[in-house]
Design an enzyme around this catalytic site. Sequence first.
Site: not given
Length: 126
Positions: A37, A39, A106
């Site tokens: 993603c 991040d 995450c």
Amino acid sequence: MDIEEYSDIVMDHFMCPRNMGVINNSNGEGTNGDPDCGDYLTIYIKVENNIIDDISFLVFGCPASVATSSMTTELSKKKTLEEALKITEDHIINALGGLPENKKHCSNLGVSALRNAIEDYYKRKV
């Protein structure tokens, strides 16, 4: 991803993240990035007498990344290094009241960066 899919706790940690920033005199620093993603997280720790006396973070990412990073610091603060190393992705997800299935990855960001910061602390200590 609709914002309504996030729990109130996730939204609180996203809108008002705890422990955000840099610790200039940190004695451990760990990073982790998630290529799925995009991040990226850096965690800073200040260890005194084997206890994480202070912890902070900087993150680039989605609301779930900000919230999981914030919660990681909250769960780690004032813990011994051994206790902090036992924190898992599930601990973070549960403390946040859950995450949508496509955002559960995450939580790995915080756990890995925390473990990297502790490993960095041990390397500096030698």
